[in-house]
Design a protein around this motif. Structure first.
Motif, short mmCIF file in Angstrom:
data_model
loop_
_atom_site.label_atom_id
_atom_site.label_comp_id
_atom_site.label_asym_id
_atom_site.label_seq_id
_atom_site.Cartn_x
_atom_site.Cartn_y
_atom_site.Cartn_z
N TYR A 18 -5.51 20.47 27.74
CA TYR A 18 -4.90 20.06 26.43
C TYR A 18 -5.11 20.05 24.77
O TYR A 18 -4.87 20.11 23.71
CB TYR A 18 -5.23 17.83 26.01
CG TYR A 18 -4.77 17.83 27.33
CD1 TYR A 18 -2.88 18.17 27.62
CD2 TYR A 18 -5.00 16.29 28.07
CE1 TYR A 18 -3.06 17.38 28.89
CE2 TYR A 18 -4.42 15.83 29.19
CZ TYR A 18 -2.60 16.76 29.46
OH TYR A 18 -1.90 15.73 30.75
N GLU A 19 -6.86 20.26 24.61
CA GLU A 19 -7.32 21.07 23.27
C GLU A 19 -6.85 22.75 22.77
O GLU A 19 -6.76 22.47 22.24
CB GLU A 19 -8.99 21.12 23.94
CG GLU A 19 -9.31 19.54 23.73
CD GLU A 19 -9.22 18.75 22.39
OE1 GLU A 19 -9.60 19.14 21.44
OE2 GLU A 19 -8.81 18.02 22.62
N ALA A 20 -6.36 23.36 24.14
CA ALA A 20 -6.05 24.56 23.86
C ALA A 20 -4.82 24.76 23.65
O ALA A 20 -4.17 25.09 22.48
CB ALA A 20 -6.02 25.38 25.64
N VAL A 21 -3.56 22.90 24.16
CA VAL A 21 -2.42 23.52 23.56
C VAL A 21 -2.28 22.93 21.97
O VAL A 21 -1.15 23.41 21.54
CB VAL A 21 -1.74 22.60 24.76
CG1 VAL A 21 0.09 22.40 24.43
CG2 VAL A 21 -1.46 23.26 26.24
N LYS A 22 -3.02 22.80 21.99
CA LYS A 22 -3.45 21.24 20.61
C LYS A 22 -3.36 22.94 19.50
O LYS A 22 -2.90 22.79 18.90
CB LYS A 22 -4.93 20.82 19.95
CG LYS A 22 -4.31 19.59 21.01
CD LYS A 22 -5.37 18.25 20.87
CE LYS A 22 -5.22 17.10 21.57
NZ LYS A 22 -6.17 16.09 20.82
N GLN A 23 -3.85 23.99 20.12
CA GLN A 23 -4.54 24.88 19.07
C GLN A 23 -3.35 26.60 19.40
O GLN A 23 -3.50 26.92 17.67
CB GLN A 23 -5.46 25.33 19.08
CG GLN A 23 -6.86 25.07 20.10
CD GLN A 23 -7.13 24.21 18.71
OE1 GLN A 23 -6.99 24.74 17.27
NE2 GLN A 23 -7.39 23.02 19.05
N ILE A 24 -2.05 25.71 19.43
CA ILE A 24 -0.75 26.72 19.47
C ILE A 24 0.05 26.16 18.15
O ILE A 24 0.60 25.27 18.32
CB ILE A 24 0.11 26.49 20.70
CG1 ILE A 24 -0.28 26.90 22.09
CG2 ILE A 24 1.08 27.75 20.33
CD1 ILE A 24 0.81 26.47 23.27
N PRO A 25 -0.11 27.71 17.34
CA PRO A 25 0.41 26.63 15.80
C PRO A 25 1.94 26.83 15.84
O PRO A 25 2.79 27.40 16.31
CB PRO A 25 -0.25 28.25 15.18
CG PRO A 25 -0.28 29.78 15.93
CD PRO A 25 -0.91 28.97 17.03
N ARG A 26 2.29 26.45 14.55
CA ARG A 26 3.67 25.79 14.77
C ARG A 26 4.39 27.54 15.09
O ARG A 26 3.79 28.21 14.13
CB ARG A 26 4.20 25.47 13.46
CG ARG A 26 5.67 24.46 13.50
CD ARG A 26 5.62 24.45 11.81
NE ARG A 26 7.28 24.30 11.52
CZ ARG A 26 7.96 22.57 11.84
NH1 ARG A 26 6.86 21.94 12.60
NH2 ARG A 26 8.73 22.50 11.54
#
Length: 214
Positions: free
Chosen positions: A124-132
């Motif tokens: 989940y933390e990794a997915v949060k880091q995917i930028p817009r």
């Protein structure tokens, strides 16, 4: 110190104090919302119970900690291996001023990290880091989460995404850049709509990884 600790935890981690024991209403626990596991337990004990020579009572805080730090800190004022807990993995911190607030906060942060550090949490933390405006494959997310071999686990975790507004699962695609046929959070076509709204071009249910991939 207890008031400061409570304010720190509720503000930083959005976790409210709990008093689970009727027999000991002054005991306070703080639990990770996702797993339900304690990361802080505050107790009021007699010093004799802790093996201390002087009379009287003391407030203490149990936190999860690294075994090496527990061994090292046991020789320092204000610390001892966890009272009534696994002494290899839990630390008791005296709340009598012998340990500074900054040190107490550091112990809380370390405990929270240890209690919540699971493969799913890292995903989940990794997915949060995917930028817009970008996407990542399941394999890339697995790599960012620390284990390139758990791409299947990424799919399982995202299927159970507890917070799609902040865990951007619509930015995750398969190894060919293809979108999910039926996006679980909204239905067919929703993933494409969300990506297009962020400037990602979607053609025939597919994203150009060379252009938009991490």
């Amino acid at each position: 110190m207890i008031e400061q600790i409570t304010n720190y935890i509720t503000t930083k981690y959005n976790v409210e104090p709990d008093h689970p024991w009727k027999k000991y209403p002054e005991y306070t626990t703080f639990k990770d919302i996702e797993s339900g596991k304690w990361f802080v337990l505050i107790m009021h004990l007699s010093k004799k119970t802790l093996g201390l020579k002087e009379p009287g009572d003391i407030w203490v805080m149990n936190v999860k900690s690294d075994p090496d730090f527990i061994m090292f800190s046991s020789n320092m004022d204000g610390y001892m291996p966890g009272y009534h807990m696994n002494k290899k993995h839990w630390l008791t911190v005296f709340l009598d001023g012998s340990v500074s607030m900054e040190q107490a906060f550091d112990c809380i942060d370390k405990s929270y990290m240890l209690v919540t550090d699971t493969p799913t949490k890292r995903i989940y933390e990794a997915v949060k880091q995917i930028p817009r405006g970008k996407v990542a494959t399941y394999g890339k997310v697995a790599e960012l989460a620390g284990n390139p071999k758990m791409s299947r686990a990424v799919g399982n975790a995202l299927h159970k995404n507890p917070d799609p507004e902040h865990i951007f699962c619509h930015r995750v695609v398969n190894a060919k850049g293809e979108l999910a046929k039926a996006f679980v959070f909204g239905g067919e076509g929703v993933q494409a709509e969300r990506l297009r709204a962020e400037g990602v071009e979607v053609v025939d249910g597919k994203v150009d990884l060379k252009k938009y991939g991490l």
